[in-house]
Motif scaffolding. Structure first.
Motif, short mmCIF file in Angstrom:
data_model
loop_
_atom_site.label_atom_id
_atom_site.label_comp_id
_atom_site.label_asym_id
_atom_site.label_seq_id
_atom_site.Cartn_x
_atom_site.Cartn_y
_atom_site.Cartn_z
N PHE A 196 1.25 -1.69 -0.03
CA PHE A 196 0.02 -0.04 0.59
C PHE A 196 0.81 1.41 0.29
O PHE A 196 0.80 2.39 1.26
CB PHE A 196 -0.77 -0.24 1.29
CG PHE A 196 -2.10 -1.21 1.20
CD1 PHE A 196 -2.84 -1.19 0.02
CD2 PHE A 196 -1.84 -2.17 2.13
CE1 PHE A 196 -3.53 -2.34 -0.08
CE2 PHE A 196 -2.94 -3.36 1.67
CZ PHE A 196 -3.91 -3.01 0.91
N LEU A 197 1.89 1.47 -0.70
CA LEU A 197 2.86 2.22 -0.58
C LEU A 197 2.38 3.81 -1.63
O LEU A 197 2.35 5.01 -1.07
CB LEU A 197 3.64 2.08 -1.51
CG LEU A 197 4.90 3.44 -1.72
CD1 LEU A 197 5.93 3.49 -0.31
CD2 LEU A 197 6.21 2.58 -3.08
N ILE A 198 1.60 3.63 -2.23
CA ILE A 198 0.95 4.35 -3.38
C ILE A 198 -0.33 4.96 -2.25
O ILE A 198 -0.10 6.67 -1.92
CB ILE A 198 -0.06 3.86 -4.86
CG1 ILE A 198 1.30 4.36 -5.10
CG2 ILE A 198 -0.63 5.12 -4.98
CD1 ILE A 198 1.54 5.49 -6.50
N PRO A 199 -1.08 4.33 -1.24
CA PRO A 199 -2.06 4.88 -0.68
C PRO A 199 -1.59 5.95 0.71
O PRO A 199 -1.39 6.75 1.26
CB PRO A 199 -2.67 3.54 -0.44
CG PRO A 199 -2.69 3.21 -0.70
CD PRO A 199 -1.79 3.00 -1.99
N ALA A 207 -0.37 8.99 -0.48
CA ALA A 207 -1.12 9.45 -1.10
C ALA A 207 -1.62 10.26 0.54
O ALA A 207 -2.46 11.18 0.59
CB ALA A 207 -2.39 8.81 -1.87
N LEU A 239 0.15 12.95 1.82
CA LEU A 239 -0.56 14.23 0.66
C LEU A 239 -1.88 15.06 1.10
O LEU A 239 -1.72 16.30 1.61
CB LEU A 239 -0.50 13.97 -0.10
CG LEU A 239 1.13 14.36 -1.34
CD1 LEU A 239 0.45 13.96 -2.69
CD2 LEU A 239 1.23 16.04 -2.04
N LEU A 240 -2.25 14.12 1.34
CA LEU A 240 -3.45 14.41 2.08
C LEU A 240 -3.68 15.34 3.35
O LEU A 240 -4.41 16.44 3.66
CB LEU A 240 -4.25 13.68 2.24
CG LEU A 240 -5.51 13.72 3.02
CD1 LEU A 240 -6.91 14.46 1.61
CD2 LEU A 240 -6.39 12.25 3.57
N LEU A 294 -1.26 16.52 3.53
CA LEU A 294 0.05 18.45 3.62
C LEU A 294 -1.25 19.63 2.96
O LEU A 294 -1.76 20.47 3.52
CB LEU A 294 0.50 17.99 3.13
CG LEU A 294 1.08 19.79 2.33
CD1 LEU A 294 2.14 20.14 3.04
CD2 LEU A 294 1.73 18.83 0.69
#
Lengths: 520, 176
Positions: B141-144, B147, B150-151, B153
């Motif tokens: 689950f690297l991408i989530p 993400a 970033l969420l 931020l």
């Protein structure tokens, strides 16, 4: 030892470009004076252009699963990504003189806008439940803030709060449904693994079905499908107009993309169960949206209800589960983006030029004084109604054709009847433009652009000390907005007469899901 | 023993959740929520999700609840009714809620899923440990995971936008 997943940087490049852009825009917004709109807008546009270029490059590359199957780069995700990026790029010039963006600061506003775009791109690519949910939140949270960013207007705050609460209910419902599907499919989070887990045995199991129902309700909140649309007119009316335009177009595109991917890829085994349910929702949505729009005096509310009706049309393309249906859906989304951006941009311009806000009075009699705006709004209204010679007509034609081919002829009839009803309220706007005299009260001209739009008669707010008075229109800025409006309108007409480039474009989307879809 | 723990946790979680919406004083609601979250953490422990249980206690019952208490203390004591009922809402809302509850019960009880009703899956050693969760975050689950950062931020930027110094209000609601 951590086994890092293989990362295809080429296919991820649009996402990476956006992330880099977000950081740069945020930092530049922090340095320099608050009102530095030109630099911030230029950087935002550059980021969007880079993302668009990389997306176009990826359109020619083979489909790929990215980073341990979390994302998928295929025709559907790339075409939707391009629609979203184009919508954002049309919003940026609109924000140049937007009082809300001025109040919140351009760096912040653009960071939030790009964050939402990033969420949309991820959502269109998501193919497991976790990235699906995180991307949905990344899309939504900046929009909640942007809706409420015009804090000196109580309407904007109300809109932000309402969207936050309703959106959270939608997200929670979706999450609850995902949990049921996770359980029902034997602990699978990847879309393809869910389809295998459900298989033929559990396709009509109540546990899986309730999960599907809850996920459908959660997504219906996001794309404003009746009866989960009640928030739409209020939020659209209260939010700053450029944000309304972005929300109406881009959120719908991204949410429909994941709607299609999730229901077709992951829930394909249960298609016989969800197809009739979604068809009923689509029919209800078309009726509710079109009837609700009758008699609306606020143009943004009118377009909100019209957006509900359009969501019903689009849902028709989705539920068929055919290549043709998905192609028609993406074509419709692209056309809808062009048409709606032009319409909302005209509303935004008039909102700043007159004291009537987004009331229909604001566009009365503009045929003589502002022919470019008048023609753009006229063409947008006719295109939304689906009159021949516009991209809206071709879009509806494809949807109806796909519905007939997919044995949902009665839904095609609903689309036609809905379009007929919609002519009443779209033509009312056209009549106001060309046949009514301009309102007696002299328009407050562009100098009043920072004043709270939508509340006529209120004292003007002077700019904060230290900030340059931002009302005076400089020719260049006006031309930029006008150029965006005219470009969108010209494209609406051009794709209505020569639709083949847009057809080829949307055909990529169907190819992306072709292995999961039936022909026809 | 496990059943006793389960029912204790379940009753705490349900009772806490009901108390959150039933109590009139917002401060008591917050305290009820703490009970609910602690009970949930207990249920997570029973499911061998030690890391999630610990995170639940530290993040929710600890940090988030302190924030809620602050907010309740800051705006508390408001005498206005919390909501203006829409006509029929007091009757319709419980009815719809009950209908949803019945539907969910039918779904859970009527399911033919094999793993319901028996002992469930065998849990591999190390399941739910910080190491296993960390591994999942950096591998599958690297991408989530990225993400989500970033969420955070973006959410921080959003909070700054909403909480920044207010401009002079032009209408009543602006100062609310």
């Amino acid at each position: 030892m951590i086994e890092t997943p293989a990362i295809d940087y080429g296919a991820l490049s649009p996402i990476i470009a956006l992330v880099a852009g977000i950081c740069v825009v945020l930092l530049v917004g922090l340095i320099g004076p608050r009102g530095r709109r030109g630099l911030s807008s230029a950087l935002t546009l550059a980021t969007l252009a880079a993302a668009a270029g990389l997306l176009v490059w990826q359109l020619g590359e083979p489909d790929a699963d990215l980073v341990a199957g979390a994302l998928r780069s295929d025709g559907l995700s790339i075409t939707i990504g391009l629609i979203v990026v184009a919508a954002a790029a049309l919003v940026v010039p609109l924000q140049l003189r937007d009082p809300a963006a001025e109040e919140a600061g351009f760096g912040e506003t653009h960071t939030l806008l790009l964050g939402s775009v990033l969420g949309m791109l991820l959502l269109a690519e998501a193919q497991n439940l976790i990235s699906f949910f995180v991307a949905l939140e990344l899309l939504s949270i900046p929009l909640y803030v942007l809706c409420g960013s015009h804090r000196s207007r109580s309407r904007s705050l109300e809109s932000g709060l309402k969207y936050l609460i309703v959106g959270s209910i939608g997200s929670a419902t979706l999450l609850y449904g995902s949990a049921f599907i996770y359980g029902g499919s034997g602990g699978a989070t990847d879309f393809t693994a869910i389809a295998q887990g459900i298989g033929a045995d559990l396709a009509d199991d109540p546990l899986v079905l309730i999960g599907i129902a809850l996920v459908a309700v959660g997504l219906a909140f996001k794309v404003s499908i009746a009866p989960f649309h009640q928030w739409t007119p209020d939020v659209y009316e209260g939010a700053p107009t450029p944000i309304t335009a972005f929300m109406a177009v881009a959120t719908k595109a991204a949410a429909f993309a994941v709607f299609a991917r999730f229901f077709i890829t992951a829930l394909g085994p249960s298609a016989d169960q969800w197809q009739p349910a979604l068809a009923a929702l689509a029919a209800v949505t078309i009726v509710v949206g079109n009837v609700g729009a009758l008699g609306q005096d606020s143009l943004k509310r009118l377009l909100g209800y019209s957006g509900v009706a359009q969501a019903g049309y689009m849902l028709t393309g989705l539920l068929l589960g055919t290549v043709k249906g998905i192609d028609a859906l993406v074509f419709y989304l692209a056309a809808y983006m062009l048409i709606n951006m032009a319409a909302f941009a005209v509303i935004a311009v008039r909102e700043r030029e007159t004291a009537y806000g987004d009331d229909i009075t604001a566009v009365q009699g503009i045929g003589k004084d502002r022919p470019a705006l008048a023609w753009s709004l006229t063409i947008s209204m006719l295109a939304l109604a689906g009159l021949p010679g516009t991209a809206g007509f071709i879009g509806k034609l494809f949807l109806i054709e796909a519905a007939v081919a997919g044995n949902y002829t009665w839904l095609g009839v609903f689309i036609v009847v809905g379009s007929m009803i919609s002519l009443v309220y779209y033509l009312r706007v056209v009549a106001a433009i060309w046949m009514r005299p301009a309102p007696r009260l002299a328009p407050a001209m562009a100098g009043a652009s920072t004043e709270a739009a939508g509340e006529p008669g209120l004292p003007r707010r002077t700019g904060e000390p230290g900030r340059t008075p931002s009302g005076a229109p400089s020719g260049g800025r006006c031309w930029l907005v006008l150029g965006a409006i005219l470009a969108a309108t010209a494209a609406t007409v051009a794709f209505g007469i020569v639709p083949s480039p847009l057809i080829d474009f949307s055909a990529h989307a169907g190819e992306g899901l072709a292995s999961m879809l039936g022909p026809g | 023993m496990e059943q006793v723990a389960f029912f204790a946790g379940a009753i705490g979680a349900l009772g806490g959740a009901i108390a959150v919406i039933a109590l009139r004083n917002p401060f008591y609601s917050v305290l009820a929520l703490v009970v609910h979250l602690f009970s949930l953490a207990g249920l997570f422990l029973l499911l061998h999700a030690e890391f999630v249980a610990a995170a639940q206690v530290v993040v929710y019952a600890g940090a988030v609840m302190v924030l809620y208490v602050f907010v309740a203390a800051y705006v508390g004591g408001v005498e206005e009714p919390l909501w203006d009922a829409i006509p029929g809402q007091r009757i319709l809302a419980p009815l719809i809620g009950a209908a949803l509850f019945i539907e969910l019960s039918i779904a859970v009880l009527g399911s033919g899923l094999k793993s319901l009703g028996d002992e469930g899956e065998v849990i591999p050693a190390g399941f739910g440990s910080p190491e296993a969760v960390g591994r999942l975050l950096l591998e599958r689950f690297l991408i989530p995971f990225e993400a989500a950062s970033l969420l955070l931020l973006i959410a921080a930027v959003g909070a700054v936008v909403l909480a920044a110094r207010r401009p002079a209000p032009v209408d009543r609601g602006g100062a609310a």
